[in-house]
Each structure stands twice: as structure tokens, then as C-alpha cells.
Design a protein around this motif. Structure first.
Motif, PDB file in Angstrom:
ATOM      1  N   ILE A  66       3.988  21.001  36.909  1.00  0.00           N
ATOM      2  CA  ILE A  66       5.236  20.416  37.418  1.00  0.00           C
ATOM      3  C   ILE A  66       6.367  21.356  36.990  1.00  0.00           C
ATOM      4  N   PRO A  67       7.124  21.901  37.940  1.00  0.00           N
ATOM      5  CA  PRO A  67       8.152  22.876  37.552  1.00  0.00           C
ATOM      6  C   PRO A  67       9.303  22.238  36.761  1.00  0.00           C
ATOM      7  N   VAL A  68       9.561  22.792  35.566  1.00  0.00           N
ATOM      8  CA  VAL A  68      10.732  22.387  34.762  1.00  0.00           C
ATOM      9  C   VAL A  68      11.448  23.668  34.335  1.00  0.00           C
ATOM     10  N   THR A  69      12.761  23.559  34.209  1.00  0.00           N
ATOM     11  CA  THR A  69      13.538  24.749  33.865  1.00  0.00           C
ATOM     12  C   THR A  69      13.993  24.693  32.404  1.00  0.00           C
ATOM     13  N   VAL A  70      13.640  25.730  31.656  1.00  0.00           N
ATOM     14  CA  VAL A  70      14.081  25.851  30.260  1.00  0.00           C
ATOM     15  C   VAL A  70      15.174  26.907  30.213  1.00  0.00           C
ATOM     16  N   ASP A  71      16.296  26.540  29.621  1.00  0.00           N
ATOM     17  CA  ASP A  71      17.400  27.490  29.505  1.00  0.00           C
ATOM     18  C   ASP A  71      17.187  28.331  28.240  1.00  0.00           C
ATOM     19  N   ARG A  72      16.592  29.518  28.423  1.00  0.00           N
ATOM     20  CA  ARG A  72      16.290  30.377  27.264  1.00  0.00           C
ATOM     21  C   ARG A  72      17.544  30.989  26.649  1.00  0.00           C
ATOM     22  N   GLY A  73      18.644  30.928  27.376  1.00  0.00           N
ATOM     23  CA  GLY A  73      19.891  31.480  26.844  1.00  0.00           C
ATOM     24  C   GLY A  73      20.693  30.451  26.063  1.00  0.00           C
ATOM     25  N   ALA A  74      20.189  29.217  26.005  1.00  0.00           N
ATOM     26  CA  ALA A  74      20.934  28.153  25.306  1.00  0.00           C
ATOM     27  C   ALA A  74      20.984  28.445  23.807  1.00  0.00           C
ATOM     28  N   PRO A  75      22.095  28.036  23.148  1.00  0.00           N
ATOM     29  CA  PRO A  75      22.168  28.272  21.704  1.00  0.00           C
ATOM     30  C   PRO A  75      21.114  27.462  20.955  1.00  0.00           C
ATOM     31  N   ALA A  76      20.799  27.918  19.753  1.00  0.00           N
ATOM     32  CA  ALA A  76      19.789  27.223  18.948  1.00  0.00           C
ATOM     33  C   ALA A  76      20.271  25.812  18.621  1.00  0.00           C
ATOM     34  N   ALA A  77      19.358  24.871  18.640  1.00  0.00           N
ATOM     35  CA  ALA A  77      19.694  23.477  18.322  1.00  0.00           C
ATOM     36  C   ALA A  77      18.445  22.776  17.798  1.00  0.00           C
ATOM     37  N   SER A  81      16.961  19.177  25.277  1.00  0.00           N
ATOM     38  CA  SER A  81      16.608  18.311  26.406  1.00  0.00           C
ATOM     39  C   SER A  81      16.366  19.149  27.657  1.00  0.00           C
ATOM     40  N   VAL A  82      15.407  18.710  28.425  1.00  0.00           N
ATOM     41  CA  VAL A  82      15.078  19.390  29.675  1.00  0.00           C
ATOM     42  C   VAL A  82      15.061  18.341  30.782  1.00  0.00           C
ATOM     43  N   ALA A  83      15.755  18.634  31.879  1.00  0.00           N
ATOM     44  CA  ALA A  83      15.774  17.696  33.012  1.00  0.00           C
ATOM     45  C   ALA A  83      14.416  17.712  33.707  1.00  0.00           C
ATOM     46  N   LEU A  84      13.959  16.533  34.112  1.00  0.00           N
ATOM     47  CA  LEU A  84      12.661  16.439  34.773  1.00  0.00           C
ATOM     48  C   LEU A  84      12.853  16.093  36.251  1.00  0.00           C
ATOM     49  N   PRO A  85      11.971  16.588  37.102  1.00  0.00           N
ATOM     50  CA  PRO A  85      12.013  16.157  38.514  1.00  0.00           C
ATOM     51  C   PRO A  85      11.475  14.721  38.605  1.00  0.00           C
ATOM     52  N   ALA A  86      11.514  14.151  39.784  1.00  0.00           N
ATOM     53  CA  ALA A  86      10.976  12.794  39.960  1.00  0.00           C
ATOM     54  C   ALA A  86       9.469  12.834  39.721  1.00  0.00           C
ATOM     55  N   LEU A  87       9.016  12.025  38.739  1.00  0.00           N
ATOM     56  CA  LEU A  87       7.603  12.056  38.370  1.00  0.00           C
ATOM     57  C   LEU A  87       6.870  10.866  38.976  1.00  0.00           C
ATOM     58  N   ALA A  88       5.727  11.133  39.554  1.00  0.00           N
ATOM     59  CA  ALA A  88       4.876  10.055  40.070  1.00  0.00           C
ATOM     60  C   ALA A  88       4.044   9.496  38.927  1.00  0.00           C
ATOM     61  N   GLY A  89       3.293   8.451  39.175  1.00  0.00           N
ATOM     62  CA  GLY A  89       2.431   7.882  38.135  1.00  0.00           C
ATOM     63  C   GLY A  89       1.353   8.868  37.734  1.00  0.00           C
ATOM     64  N   GLY A  90       0.965   8.824  36.434  1.00  0.00           N
ATOM     65  CA  GLY A  90      -0.092   9.729  35.951  1.00  0.00           C
ATOM     66  C   GLY A  90       0.084  10.066  34.482  1.00  0.00           C
ATOM     67  N   LYS A  91      -0.912  10.764  33.945  1.00  0.00           N
ATOM     68  CA  LYS A  91      -0.841  11.178  32.537  1.00  0.00           C
ATOM     69  C   LYS A  91      -0.346  12.623  32.484  1.00  0.00           C
ATOM     70  N   TYR A  92       0.777  12.823  31.826  1.00  0.00           N
ATOM     71  CA  TYR A  92       1.429  14.135  31.791  1.00  0.00           C
ATOM     72  C   TYR A  92       1.178  14.836  30.447  1.00  0.00           C
ATOM     73  N   GLN A  93       0.805  16.111  30.528  1.00  0.00           N
ATOM     74  CA  GLN A  93       0.596  16.932  29.332  1.00  0.00           C
ATOM     75  C   GLN A  93       1.823  17.825  29.150  1.00  0.00           C
ATOM     76  N   VAL A  94       2.352  17.829  27.933  1.00  0.00           N
ATOM     77  CA  VAL A  94       3.512  18.678  27.615  1.00  0.00           C
ATOM     78  C   VAL A  94       3.068  19.739  26.616  1.00  0.00           C
ATOM     79  N   GLN A  95       3.371  20.990  26.894  1.00  0.00           N
ATOM     80  CA  GLN A  95       3.134  22.077  25.936  1.00  0.00           C
ATOM     81  C   GLN A  95       4.446  22.791  25.716  1.00  0.00           C
ATOM     82  N   TRP A  96       4.752  23.069  24.458  1.00  0.00           N
ATOM     83  CA  TRP A  96       6.017  23.747  24.173  1.00  0.00           C
ATOM     84  C   TRP A  96       5.801  24.867  23.166  1.00  0.00           C
ATOM     85  N   SER A  97       6.689  25.829  23.184  1.00  0.00           N
ATOM     86  CA  SER A  97       6.728  26.831  22.102  1.00  0.00           C
ATOM     87  C   SER A  97       8.193  27.163  21.836  1.00  0.00           C
TER      88      SER A  97
END
Lengths: 134, 292
Positions: A66-77, A81-97
Motif C-alpha cells: 500500500i503506497p505511503v509517503t515518508v518525508d525523509r527531509g522532515a526534522p528529527a522527532a 505521523s504518516v498519512a494513510l490512503p483509504a484502507l479496506a478491511g484486512g490485516k495490515y503489516q507495518v515495517q519501519w526503519s
């Protein structure tokens, strides 16, 4: 006498004021890890124990990205928060680094949450809870 | 997506190389400063080559470290060349440390070409050796002035000690006993104070990072530190043997002591490699206990 004690007191204060640090850890997320939501969230928020720069966040459902946009230029915090598109029902896996701006170390993690299918009975969502690092 | 273990292994290997190259270059310049007048011109030339080669290796390893961190962040090999990921790593301290190290090594390498390195070459060597203090666990403490001073002293002492092994090995290989005796005595007389400073600063810093020495066996970080301390104890034993037994024999003209010294330097070098590898591992994989 007091003047001589001041530098010693300052030194002791500097030593005692030092907290112990490790790599950045995810304290909580919203939606929380393993949450079962009756409505699709509009955003995903990650809260860390220290300031980080979020580099990657991937969201998948049934192996589909599912395409999500991460602002890599954002200051450290410590909260990102990341805005999500409209999500349908289902089990969502999130991976972050993310990269800790304090010690420059890479931290990674993964968790999942479930959005109920609108056709099924609504379920309750638990309060935000710590997510397990990968 | 590559398994995370590969990135950690690459980061540890590269960091260990970076440590060895930087301390090797800085320590060789220090050696030329306090012992350059005692050695033959051919040995001085060899030591200058060590400075130049180690400096270039250090700069290259620093650049690779940034790329490996970017790759680890992105989770795939393409991340190593991703400008936005490299920018994040650069801004989080890697840029600062690498620029300081590169400037320091440039000054050290240029200054090492003269018979006796000028003050600015020694300053450059000190800048390079202490550049690691500008990122990492000690730097992440708040306030970090005292931890950074302590890690700075620790790193300078490490460079003085570890970085002297290659020059001492170069002098030892020619079999000139009086010259070797003079170099070993000069190094040994300074090393007493340097090793004292190294241990004192290291233990004080450890206390500040752990907060409790019981963490040495309770936490993963502490157990890595214990392993490092075991290797350091072995290194100290060899150094004491060199100073108290071999150096007096060399001063008495005993040529067999030179062979023993060569073996001892080889063993010390091996222990140094282990110490740097363990340090690279625990500063990459673990950290002192985090609150919350």
C-alpha cells in the motif's frame, strides 16, 4: 569554601544527570500493534523513546504493497505521523526503519493491525500499546 | 530484501577496519613525534607509508560505513546509493565525524613527510583519533561534555598504544638491538601514563553509560564489554612483560630478546584486532540499557 565546592558539585551533577541510552525503541504506535479496528485509520503514528529520522515505512496487506509517503527531509522527532490512503478491511503489516539522531544507530521494527471488513460486525480497538521491535 | 544480519556484519567489519586504520595512522604519527629521532631513515619512510596507507583506508572505510548504514536503513542494496538515505545518515553525526577524521588524517599524512612531524600534524592525528567521540553512545548522553572528554582521552590513549605496534614492528624487523632498545624504552616510559589514562577514562565512561557495574554481567552490552576487558587484560600482560623483562634485556644487548619482542608485538596486534572487532560489534549491535 563554597566557591571551591561549586565545580565539584557541578561535576557530580553532570555525572548523575547522565541517563543510560540504548538504540532508539518504538514506545507505541497508533494504531497499536495487534489492534483490531472497526474503522480504517487515516494516519499512522509512531512514538519513539528518542528523536529519530524515519527513513522507511512500508504497509502491506495480503502481500500487496500500500503506497505511503515518508518525508525523509522532515526534522528529527520522537513522534512521526504518516498519512494513510483509504484502507479496506484486512490485516495490515507495518515495517519501519529509523535512524537515531543521538547515537546514529539504525533501528527497525514491524507490527500489524487489522481493519474490520465493513460487512462484518464492528470490533473494539485496544489502547495504544508498545509495538514489538523486529 | 536482504536479511538484517548481513548489514550488521558489514557494519561491524567496516567499523573495525576504520578503527584499526585510524588508530594505526594517528599512532604512527605520534610515534614519529616521540621516537622519530631514534630510528633509521629507512624505517621512518616505512612508517610514513603506514600513515599514508592507513589514512586512505580510514577515509574509504568511513565512506563505506555511511553507505552501509543507508543500505541498512533502506533494507536493500539499492539503499547504499540512495541520496535521501545517505543524507539522513550524514546528518545524524556520520558527516561530522567523517569530515573531522578526513581533515585530521590529511594534516597527519602531510606532516608525517617531514623528519619530525610538526605540531599541526600531531593535532591532526589527535583530531582523527578522537573523531569517533562525535557520534555514538557517549555523545548521546545528556549533558555530554564530560563523557566526550573521557572518550576523547580514551581514544587518544588507544591510538598512542595500538598505533605504536606497527612502527615498533618495523623497527624490530631489522635486528638493530640498541635502536630497538631505545625505541622500546621511549615508548614504555610514556605508555605507563597513557595506559593509566586509558583505563581510568574507560572505566569512568563505563560507569556513566551503565550506571551500575552489575550491568556488566546482567546486560548483553555489559557482557560484550567484559569480553573486551578480558582481551585488554591479555594486552596489558604482554605490555608489562615487554617493559619489565624484554626491554631491560634489549638494553643489555641480548639479541634473543628481539625475537621475543617480535613475537610479542605479533600477539599484541592479534589482541588489538580482537579488541577492535568486539568494540565494533557491541557499539553496533547493542547499547547501554535504554530507559523505557
Amino acid at each position: 569554601m563554597f566557591k571551591h565546592l561549586l565545580p565539584v558539585a557541578a561535576l557530580v551533577g553532570m555525572i548523575l544527570a547522565c541517563p543510560a541510552f540504548g538504540h532508539a525503541k518504538l514506545r507505541s504506535s497508533a494504531p497499536a500493534a495487534d489492534a483490531r479496528l472497526s474503522a480504517a485509520p487515516k494516519s499512522l503514528t509512531l512514538t519513539f523513546n528518542e528523536e529519530v529520522r524515519l527513513a522507511v515505512l512500508t504497509l502491506t496487506v495480503d502481500g500487496k504493497n500500500i503506497p505511503v509517503t515518508v518525508d525523509r527531509g522532515a526534522p528529527a522527532a520522537s513522534q512521526v505521523s504518516v498519512a494513510l490512503p483509504a484502507l479496506a478491511g484486512g490485516k495490515y503489516q507495518v515495517q519501519w526503519s529509523a535512524l537515531s539522531v543521538d547515537d546514529g544507530h539504525v533501528s527497525k521494527g514491524a507490527f500489524s493491525f487489522t481493519v474490520a471488513d465493513p460487512a462484518t460486525q464492528p470490533v473494539t480497538a485496544p489502547a495504544a500499546a508498545p509495538a514489538k521491535p523486529r | 530484501m536482504l536479511p538484517p544480519g548481513i548489514w550488521d556484519a558489514a557494519a561491524i567489519a567496516d567499523k573495525a577496519i576504520d578503527y584499526a586504520a585510524t588508530f594505526g595512522a594517528a599512532g604512527a604519527v605520534f610515534f614519529l613525534g616521540y621516537g622519530g629521532s631514534l630510528i633509521a631513515s629507512a624505517d621512518r619512510l616505512s612508517i610514513r607509508r603506514v600513515v599514508l596507507g592507513s589514512s586512505m583506508l580510514s577515509v574509504a572505510a568511513g565512506a563505506v560505513q555511511i553507505m552501509v548504514s543507508a543500505g541498512s536503513l533502506g533494507g536493500e542494496a539499492a539503499g547504499m546509493l540512495d541520496g535521501s538515505l545517505i543524507h539522513i545518515v550524514w546528518q545524524a553525526g556520520a558527516g561530522r565525524t567523517n569530515v573531522i577524521r578526513a581533515i585530521g588524517l590529511l594534516l597527519a599524512a602531510i606532516g608525517a613527510s617531514s623528519d619530525r612531524p610538526p605540531w599541526w600534524a600531531l593535532l591532526g592525528a589527535a583530531m582523527a583519533a578522537t573523531s569517533f567521540a562525535w557520534a555514538g553512545h557517549a555523545h548521546s548522553l545528556h549533558p555530554n561534555l564530560l563523557p566526550m572528554l573521557l572518550i576523547g582521552v580514551h581514544l587518544l590513549a588507544v591510538a598512542f598504544w595500538l598505533g605504536a605496534l606497527a612502527p615498533l614492528g618495523i623497527v624490530a624487523r631489522h635486528g638493530d638491538v640498541p635502536r630497538m632498545a631505545a625505541c622500546a624504552a621511549r615508548f614504555g616510559s610514556s605508555a605507563v601514563f597513557v595506559v593509566g589514562g586509558l583505563m581510568a577514562a574507560g572505566l569512568a565512561l563505563l560507569w556513566m553509560l551503565l550506571g551500575d557495574f552489575n550491568e556488566l554481567w546482567r546486560s548483553e552490552y555489559g557482557r560484550f564489554v567484559m569480553l573486551k576487558l578480558a582481551f585488554v587484560a591479555g594486552l596489558l600482560g604482554l605490555a608489562a612483560f615487554n617493559k619489565l623483562r624484554l626491554t631491560p634485556r634489549l638494553q643489555d644487548g641480548d639479541s634473543r630478546a628481539l625475537r621475543s619482542l617480535r613475537m610479542s608485538i605479533g600477539l599484541e596486534s592479534l589482541l588489538c584486532v580482537l579488541i577492535l572487532a568486539v568494540t565494533a560489534a557491541f557499539t553496533t549491535l547493542t547499547g547501554p540499557a535504554a530507559p523505557g
